[in-house]
Design a protein around this motif. Structure first.
Motif, PDB file in Angstrom:
ATOM      1  N   HIS A   1      74.007  48.560  41.505  1.00 48.18           N
ATOM      2  CA  HIS A   1      74.434  49.276  42.735  1.00 48.18           C
ATOM      3  C   HIS A   1      76.118  49.610  42.680  1.00 48.18           C
ATOM      4  O   HIS A   1      76.987  48.952  42.656  1.00 48.18           O
ATOM      5  CB  HIS A   1      74.453  48.505  43.992  1.00 48.18           C
ATOM      6  CG  HIS A   1      74.672  49.253  45.518  1.00 48.18           C
ATOM      7  ND1 HIS A   1      76.037  49.301  45.873  1.00 48.18           N
ATOM      8  CD2 HIS A   1      73.969  49.965  46.161  1.00 48.18           C
ATOM      9  CE1 HIS A   1      75.877  50.194  47.071  1.00 48.18           C
ATOM     10  NE2 HIS A   1      74.607  50.361  47.162  1.00 48.18           N
ATOM     11  N   ILE A   2      76.458  51.010  42.690  1.00 46.68           N
ATOM     12  CA  ILE A   2      77.367  51.538  42.964  1.00 46.68           C
ATOM     13  C   ILE A   2      77.687  52.116  44.442  1.00 46.68           C
ATOM     14  O   ILE A   2      76.968  53.024  44.578  1.00 46.68           O
ATOM     15  CB  ILE A   2      77.892  52.772  41.935  1.00 46.68           C
ATOM     16  CG1 ILE A   2      77.561  52.031  40.483  1.00 46.68           C
ATOM     17  CG2 ILE A   2      79.185  53.212  41.803  1.00 46.68           C
ATOM     18  CD1 ILE A   2      77.466  53.110  39.100  1.00 46.68           C
ATOM     19  N   ALA A   3      78.613  51.884  45.135  1.00 49.38           N
ATOM     20  CA  ALA A   3      78.834  52.253  46.451  1.00 49.38           C
ATOM     21  C   ALA A   3      79.067  53.685  46.434  1.00 49.38           C
ATOM     22  O   ALA A   3      79.577  54.342  45.705  1.00 49.38           O
ATOM     23  CB  ALA A   3      80.187  51.775  47.167  1.00 49.38           C
ATOM     24  N   SER A   4      78.412  54.501  47.456  1.00 42.46           N
ATOM     25  CA  SER A   4      78.455  55.811  47.576  1.00 42.46           C
ATOM     26  C   SER A   4      79.788  56.457  47.612  1.00 42.46           C
ATOM     27  O   SER A   4      79.875  57.656  47.332  1.00 42.46           O
ATOM     28  CB  SER A   4      77.581  56.177  48.984  1.00 42.46           C
ATOM     29  OG  SER A   4      76.348  55.889  48.939  1.00 42.46           O
ATOM     30  N   GLU A   5      80.612  55.767  48.300  1.00 42.26           N
ATOM     31  CA  GLU A   5      82.164  56.105  48.291  1.00 42.26           C
ATOM     32  C   GLU A   5      82.758  56.249  46.910  1.00 42.26           C
ATOM     33  O   GLU A   5      84.033  56.984  46.588  1.00 42.26           O
ATOM     34  CB  GLU A   5      83.103  55.447  49.166  1.00 42.26           C
ATOM     35  CG  GLU A   5      82.500  55.634  50.637  1.00 42.26           C
ATOM     36  CD  GLU A   5      81.421  54.770  51.025  1.00 42.26           C
ATOM     37  OE1 GLU A   5      80.876  53.930  50.066  1.00 42.26           O
ATOM     38  OE2 GLU A   5      80.806  54.794  52.181  1.00 42.26           O
ATOM     39  N   VAL A   6      82.148  55.772  45.838  1.00 48.20           N
ATOM     40  CA  VAL A   6      83.110  55.620  44.426  1.00 48.20           C
ATOM     41  C   VAL A   6      81.742  56.240  43.514  1.00 48.20           C
ATOM     42  O   VAL A   6      82.071  55.908  42.439  1.00 48.20           O
ATOM     43  CB  VAL A   6      83.505  54.319  44.319  1.00 48.20           C
ATOM     44  CG1 VAL A   6      84.662  54.151  45.171  1.00 48.20           C
ATOM     45  CG2 VAL A   6      82.405  53.167  44.199  1.00 48.20           C
ATOM     46  N   TYR A   7      80.920  56.743  43.923  1.00 51.95           N
ATOM     47  CA  TYR A   7      79.585  56.888  43.159  1.00 51.95           C
ATOM     48  C   TYR A   7      80.328  58.274  42.205  1.00 51.95           C
ATOM     49  O   TYR A   7      80.533  59.314  42.580  1.00 51.95           O
ATOM     50  CB  TYR A   7      78.621  57.550  43.732  1.00 51.95           C
ATOM     51  CG  TYR A   7      77.220  57.414  43.248  1.00 51.95           C
ATOM     52  CD1 TYR A   7      76.461  56.088  43.396  1.00 51.95           C
ATOM     53  CD2 TYR A   7      76.607  58.614  42.614  1.00 51.95           C
ATOM     54  CE1 TYR A   7      75.248  56.178  42.739  1.00 51.95           C
ATOM     55  CE2 TYR A   7      75.493  58.467  41.863  1.00 51.95           C
ATOM     56  CZ  TYR A   7      74.864  57.136  41.817  1.00 51.95           C
ATOM     57  OH  TYR A   7      73.524  56.987  41.258  1.00 51.95           O
ATOM     58  N   ASP A   8      80.306  57.933  41.053  1.00 47.72           N
ATOM     59  CA  ASP A   8      80.808  58.728  39.898  1.00 47.72           C
ATOM     60  C   ASP A   8      79.920  59.006  38.877  1.00 47.72           C
ATOM     61  O   ASP A   8      80.500  59.108  37.476  1.00 47.72           O
ATOM     62  CB  ASP A   8      82.275  58.208  39.410  1.00 47.72           C
ATOM     63  CG  ASP A   8      82.065  56.725  38.840  1.00 47.72           C
ATOM     64  OD1 ASP A   8      81.104  56.175  38.908  1.00 47.72           O
ATOM     65  OD2 ASP A   8      82.938  56.564  37.978  1.00 47.72           O
ATOM     66  N   VAL A   9      78.698  58.918  38.762  1.00 47.06           N
ATOM     67  CA  VAL A   9      77.777  59.281  37.785  1.00 47.06           C
ATOM     68  C   VAL A   9      77.809  60.531  37.430  1.00 47.06           C
ATOM     69  O   VAL A   9      77.643  61.333  38.173  1.00 47.06           O
ATOM     70  CB  VAL A   9      76.107  58.748  38.060  1.00 47.06           C
ATOM     71  CG1 VAL A   9      75.152  58.967  36.799  1.00 47.06           C
ATOM     72  CG2 VAL A   9      76.071  57.382  38.437  1.00 47.06           C
ATOM     73  N   PRO A  10      78.206  61.023  36.069  1.00 48.09           N
ATOM     74  CA  PRO A  10      78.517  62.404  35.994  1.00 48.09           C
ATOM     75  C   PRO A  10      77.348  63.317  36.380  1.00 48.09           C
ATOM     76  O   PRO A  10      77.665  64.449  36.952  1.00 48.09           O
ATOM     77  CB  PRO A  10      78.568  62.409  34.409  1.00 48.09           C
ATOM     78  CG  PRO A  10      79.116  60.924  34.041  1.00 48.09           C
ATOM     79  CD  PRO A  10      78.413  60.056  34.968  1.00 48.09           C
ATOM     80  N   GLU A  11      76.143  63.045  36.202  1.00 43.50           N
ATOM     81  CA  GLU A  11      74.969  63.797  36.396  1.00 43.50           C
ATOM     82  C   GLU A  11      74.763  64.165  37.834  1.00 43.50           C
ATOM     83  O   GLU A  11      74.687  65.328  38.390  1.00 43.50           O
ATOM     84  CB  GLU A  11      73.719  63.191  35.754  1.00 43.50           C
ATOM     85  CG  GLU A  11      73.664  63.216  34.280  1.00 43.50           C
ATOM     86  CD  GLU A  11      74.286  62.057  33.621  1.00 43.50           C
ATOM     87  OE1 GLU A  11      73.678  61.497  32.461  1.00 43.50           O
ATOM     88  OE2 GLU A  11      74.877  61.262  34.295  1.00 43.50           O
ATOM     89  N   ALA A  12      75.236  63.124  38.666  1.00 45.52           N
ATOM     90  CA  ALA A  12      75.324  63.396  40.154  1.00 45.52           C
ATOM     91  C   ALA A  12      76.510  63.982  40.793  1.00 45.52           C
ATOM     92  O   ALA A  12      76.268  65.263  41.455  1.00 45.52           O
ATOM     93  CB  ALA A  12      75.272  62.017  40.800  1.00 45.52           C
ATOM     94  N   LEU A  13      77.767  63.966  40.064  1.00 44.35           N
ATOM     95  CA  LEU A  13      78.600  64.685  40.518  1.00 44.35           C
ATOM     96  C   LEU A  13      78.494  66.525  39.950  1.00 44.35           C
ATOM     97  O   LEU A  13      78.855  67.129  40.851  1.00 44.35           O
ATOM     98  CB  LEU A  13      79.906  64.247  39.560  1.00 44.35           C
ATOM     99  CG  LEU A  13      80.469  62.782  40.169  1.00 44.35           C
ATOM    100  CD1 LEU A  13      81.603  62.430  39.252  1.00 44.35           C
ATOM    101  CD2 LEU A  13      80.954  62.821  41.621  1.00 44.35           C
ATOM    102  N   ASN A  14      77.660  66.543  38.917  1.00 47.80           N
ATOM    103  CA  ASN A  14      77.491  67.686  38.462  1.00 47.80           C
ATOM    104  C   ASN A  14      76.436  68.424  39.367  1.00 47.80           C
ATOM    105  O   ASN A  14      76.504  69.859  39.668  1.00 47.80           O
ATOM    106  CB  ASN A  14      77.124  67.758  37.155  1.00 47.80           C
ATOM    107  CG  ASN A  14      78.019  67.681  36.016  1.00 47.80           C
ATOM    108  OD1 ASN A  14      79.192  68.231  36.418  1.00 47.80           O
ATOM    109  ND2 ASN A  14      77.963  67.115  35.080  1.00 47.80           N
ATOM    110  N   ALA A  15      75.522  67.860  39.773  1.00 46.61           N
ATOM    111  CA  ALA A  15      74.622  68.284  40.709  1.00 46.61           C
ATOM    112  C   ALA A  15      74.956  68.586  42.064  1.00 46.61           C
ATOM    113  O   ALA A  15      74.559  69.723  42.662  1.00 46.61           O
ATOM    114  CB  ALA A  15      73.365  67.149  40.690  1.00 46.61           C
ATOM    115  N   VAL A  16      75.720  68.104  42.664  1.00 48.50           N
ATOM    116  CA  VAL A  16      76.162  67.993  43.878  1.00 48.50           C
ATOM    117  C   VAL A  16      76.940  69.244  43.943  1.00 48.50           C
ATOM    118  O   VAL A  16      77.278  70.122  44.970  1.00 48.50           O
ATOM    119  CB  VAL A  16      76.987  66.847  44.711  1.00 48.50           C
ATOM    120  CG1 VAL A  16      76.006  65.736  44.823  1.00 48.50           C
ATOM    121  CG2 VAL A  16      78.146  66.497  44.020  1.00 48.50           C
TER     122      VAL A  16
END
Length: 199
Positions: free
Chosen positions: A79-94
């Motif tokens: 679990h990575i907290a949503s406020e520090v969520y830094d999965v590259p694929e997620a950052l690119n998607a948003v």
């Protein structure tokens, strides 16, 4: 969360390997790619969230999934907290998403029934919440925790800097696991809410 082992994906990725310990996937929507449905803590962290996100996005909307698959202790280890969520694929998607809807699972606590609605996009949150209640899924619009209002929350990092966060109680997710028909109704409700909001 205080019991998370890692404070970032960067830390997690020094210990665990994608494909072996977890899967990350991103799919771009065919007709409405600017709508992103996410399950940041899917797989064995928050059960059924990835399946619901995938079904809600279907082919129209974009979808991001993180699916943990350790034999045990996924909640602490993955679990990575949503406020520090830094999965590259997620950052690119948003980055290119106008609407971001993040699906999460919470422990029941003293509220086993209601879906907690959060995020900075109050209009979309209200629209989805109202639709859920109309379809027989009770919600709470001002939850005591998991409000999803931090600007760095992954749901709020889209193009508009405001998204929606749903926290689904464990009891309801367990019900979904036992009853695919009930889960299908929930997915249909979310899809109807998104479609009607888009107009």
């Amino acid at each position: 969360m205080s019991d998370d082992r890692f404070a970032s994906y960067r830390e997690l990725a020094t210990v665990y390997m994608p494909g072996e310990h977890f899967d990350v996937s991103v799919r771009t929507g065919d007709t409405k790619p600017c709508v992103l449905v996410m399950a940041p803590h899917g797989g064995k962290i928050e059960i059924r969230t990835a399946e619901i996100a995938c079904a809600t996005a279907a082919h129209e909307y974009s979808c991001y999934l993180f699916k943990a698959k350790l034999p045990a202790n996924n909640r602490v280890e993955m679990h990575i907290a949503s406020e520090v969520y830094d999965v590259p694929e997620a950052l690119n998607a948003v980055k290119t998403a106008d609407l971001v809807i993040a699906l999460h699972g919470r422990r029941d606590g003293d509220d086993t029934k209601r879906i907690w609605m959060g995020g900075l996009d109050r209009n979309l949150s209200k629209h989805i919440g109202d639709m859920l209640q109309k379809w027989g899924f009770p919600v709470l619009f001002d939850p005591p925790n998991f409000k999803g209002i931090h600007p760095n929350n992954i749901c709020n990092r889209g193009a508009t800097k405001a998204g929606v966060q749903l926290e689904i109680p464990l009891s309801l997710r367990e019900e979904f696991r036992r009853s695919p028909q009930r889960e299908g109704t929930f997915v249909a409700c979310l899809r109807e809410a998104i479609a009607s909001y888009l107009g």
